[in-house]
Enzyme design. Structure first.
Site, PDB file in Angstrom:
ATOM      1  N   GLU A  20      16.092  58.808 -31.776  1.00 54.94           N
ATOM      2  CA  GLU A  20      14.779  58.175 -31.886  1.00 54.94           C
ATOM      3  C   GLU A  20      14.307  58.216 -33.335  1.00 54.94           C
ATOM      4  OE1 GLU A  20      11.759  58.816 -28.819  1.00 54.94           O
ATOM      5  OE2 GLU A  20      10.384  59.434 -30.447  1.00 54.94           O
ATOM      6  N   LYS A  25       6.247  55.012 -43.465  1.00 54.83           N
ATOM      7  CA  LYS A  25       4.955  54.521 -43.946  1.00 54.83           C
ATOM      8  C   LYS A  25       5.071  53.672 -45.205  1.00 54.83           C
ATOM      9  CE  LYS A  25       1.828  57.983 -42.033  1.00 54.83           C
ATOM     10  NZ  LYS A  25       0.739  58.945 -42.328  1.00 54.83           N
ATOM     11  N   THR A  51      10.019  53.703 -32.461  1.00 56.58           N
ATOM     12  CA  THR A  51       8.677  53.845 -31.917  1.00 56.58           C
ATOM     13  C   THR A  51       7.756  52.738 -32.403  1.00 56.58           C
ATOM     14  OG1 THR A  51       7.887  55.307 -33.670  1.00 56.58           O
ATOM     15  CG2 THR A  51       8.978  56.333 -31.776  1.00 56.58           C
ATOM     16  N   ARG A 110       2.319  53.405 -21.757  1.00 58.23           N
ATOM     17  CA  ARG A 110       0.899  53.095 -21.827  1.00 58.23           C
ATOM     18  C   ARG A 110       0.379  53.353 -23.228  1.00 58.23           C
ATOM     19  NH1 ARG A 110      -4.129  56.557 -19.644  1.00 58.23           N
ATOM     20  NH2 ARG A 110      -3.901  57.347 -21.754  1.00 58.23           N
ATOM     21  N   LYS A 172       6.582  53.271 -11.230  1.00 60.31           N
ATOM     22  CA  LYS A 172       7.125  52.542 -12.376  1.00 60.31           C
ATOM     23  C   LYS A 172       8.589  52.182 -12.148  1.00 60.31           C
ATOM     24  CE  LYS A 172       5.642  55.644 -15.427  1.00 60.31           C
ATOM     25  NZ  LYS A 172       5.353  56.318 -16.728  1.00 60.31           N
TER      26      LYS A 172
END
Length: 600
Positions: A20, A25, A51, A110, A172
């Site tokens: 992951e 930035k 992400t 979510r 889900k």
């Protein structure tokens, strides 16, 4: 290719693993992350996930990363997608761009409500939970996408009903989710029992445990506190005596991850693992090597030399050979997976000790990632208890002073108490806030403290550490101009100053990174984990002012407190000031306390 198809075709007796990453930035960080992805591709993960910033803030960067990783470096990409504070058109755009780029895997989340808002409502009534996103993707795209969802072995952080959490997960899956990636955990038994409960209620899809090797003590405590994880006492006890030794913490983090994965793999027949890399490389590689999931560096070097001796002529002939019908053959692109340095010649661990927002802004790991994006890190009711309802500047100063004195444990910019080293300058910071300089970051000067020092020490044992004093604060334009006039001509002082609109002031003529923390250790190059430079300051500025807005959201619109915070956020400047003479611990404070520069 869909992740579920790759899992189903994987040899059942062997382990698989995935990585992951988060969007860096800065542009320099993104460039260096691509070099890192290139090197990490030789580890052959089953897939890599990327992400998605809160509110869709990283939509373009996330989709670009997914496409680049898949097209250039051979990763099967999985794009995170959240529906919190995201309008329908943003979700539609992200899914369409993913499909156009050939991305077939989505992790539907979510997302967490902004923690700086006392009352949260979704931007779009169609998307209030992850199941709404799963249903939407299935309705609009059929079975084109393979959809994953999140699972919480310790229960959802904001929920008190674990049984209900399991029911939501089952819903889900029934709506079309094909695999589950869990929240991070450090208690194997907790995961094992939770997985059993999942199977009991009919959840049959693959469940992939999330594993994060500990990269640093403070970042570990921060993430686990934010996610409300239960950390076994034996882990905390093991970390306590080494928490100031960054290398020892990383070594322990590798050993702990190896232990967790080994137990799951050997004792509980778990075959897949999702490794949270924090955009760093070395710890992940070491974990996989120690588990014997990948060859060691020495073994790879031997294989590389063997291939170079035997394959050059074959590759050359294969490239120019034509098929019988005269067409060119179909070949895969050659990726030099063995490269252990980036294009600047730096090794994989050049940024192995990231230091939050004051690390090297060129590092892919610059800054810190959490699930909330730019928001307050504590619940609204706690924030109101800590910060009350200031309506005047004097009352606001008192909030900052209370944090410095330890009377309250957090400010919007920091959700943890100050470090022990602040004791040396605590009285100075109190005076500074009384004068109207609202401090958000600082450190004292240190001239050669031992690396084992319980207050100032860090890094391997047997070394010495150094620090330049710096202080960062919000200040009115009037006081800023007085301060600039005072330090003009002082060769030891440099500063950056920005306001919310992006107006910029500095006395640095030739831009270059400035190391404000460094260490000298036996047998190593000088390590510089804390660097202040223009690019990192500008990246931080946006977040710093966004937190003023989040603080405002705790109060009714047009209330006295909201107006006060809004006025300061809109009109005051953020300044970072460094005193480069680290052998003079009082030098930085003299400019504030020795003449009328402080007068308001």
């Amino acid at each position: 290719m869909k992740i579920i198809d790759k899992i189903n075709s994987h040899e059942p007796s062997k382990a698989f693993y995935s990585f992951e990453y988060f969007p860096p930035k800065t542009d320099e960080g993104l460039t260096n992350l691509y070099d890192r992805l290139k090197r990490m591709s030789f580890l052959n993960p089953l897939f890599a996930s990327f992400t998605w910033g809160a509110g869709g803030s990283t939509i373009d960067r996330t989709t670009d990363m997914c496409a680049t990783a898949q097209t250039l470096y051979g990763f099967e990409s999985c794009m995170h997608l959240t529906c919190t504070n995201v309008v329908r058109t943003t979700i539609e755009k992200a899914l369409e761009e993913a499909k156009s780029a050939g991305i077939q895997n989505i992790l539907a989340l979510r997302g967490d409500p902004p923690r700086g808002q006392e009352y949260w409502t979704s931007c779009d009534d169609d998307f209030t939970h992850a199941i709404d996103l799963v249903r939407f993707i299935r309705k609009e795209y059929g079975d084109y996408f393979c959809i994953g969802v999140a699972g919480y072995p310790e229960g959802y952080p904001d929920s008190d009903d674990k049984n209900q959490d399991l029911k939501y997960l089952k819903e889900k899956v029934d709506a079309g989710a094909e695999f589950v990636i869990t929240q991070l955990f450090y208690n194997v038994d907790t995961f094992v029992e939770w997985e059993k409960e999942c199977r009991k209620i009919g959840i049959k899809v693959p469940i992939i445990p999330g594993i994060m090797p500990i990269q640093g003590y403070h970042s570990f405590r921060r993430i686990t506190n934010l996610c409300k994880m239960n950390i076994p006492s034996e882990i905390l006890d093991a970390l306590e005596p080494i928490k100031h030794d960054d290398q020892a913490v990383k070594d322990y983090g590798v050993s702990l991850a190896v232990s967790i994965i080994s137990k799951l793999f050997n004792e509980h027949n778990v075959r897949g693992f999702h490794l949270c890399t924090m955009n760093l490389e070395k710890s992940v590689r070491l974990v996989l090597e120690k588990l014997k999931f990948v060859p060691t560096e020495e073994e790879r070097n031997l294989r590389r030399r063997s291939r170079r001796r035997s394959s050059v002529g074959f590759v050359s002939n294969d490239i120019i050979r034509q098929e019988p019908d005269g067409s060119l053959p179909t070949v895969k692109p050659v990726i030099w997976k063995e490269q252990s340095e980036d294009y600047l010649g730096r090794s994989e661990d050049w940024d192995n000790f990231p230091n939050g927002r004051w690390g090297d802004a060129r590092s892919p790991a610059f800054g810190e990632l959490d699930g909330y994006g730019v928001s307050l890190r504590i619940p609204p009711e706690q924030a109101l208890e800590y910060w009350q309802r200031p309506t005047t500047l004097d009352e606001l100063k008192q909030v900052f002073k209370s944090y410095i004195l330890g009377d309250i444990p957090a400010l919007p910019w920091y959700e943890e108490p100050l470090f022990a080293e602040t004791e040396a300058i605590r009285s100075k910071l109190v005076r500074l806030n009384e004068l109207g300089y609202l401090t958000v970051s600082s450190q004292p000067a240190v001239n050669g403290a031992k690396s084992e020092d319980p207050i100032y020490g860090w890094g391997p044992k047997g070394g010495y550490v150094y620090q330049k004093a710096f202080v960062e604060f919000f200040v009115s334009l009037e006081n800023l101009e007085k301060l600039i006039k005072k330090i003009t001509g002082n060769p030891w002082i440099t500063y950056y100053a920005l306001n919310r609109n992006g107006d910029f002031k500095t006395n640095i003529k030739e831009e270059a990174p400035s190391a404000v923390t460094w260490g000298v250790f036996p047998g190593k190059e000088i390590v510089q984990p804390t660097i202040i430079e223009q690019v990192s300051f500008k990246a931080w500025k946006d977040e710093a002012y966004a937190l003023w807005t989040e603080w405002e959201h705790l109060y009714p619109k047009n209330s006295p407190t909201q107006k006060l915070l809004n006025d300061i956020g809109n009109n005051w400047w953020l300044i970072n000031l460094v005193h480069h003479n680290y052998v003079d611990p009082e030098g930085i404070w003299d400019i504030f306390f020795n003449d009328d520069v402080n007068n308001e």
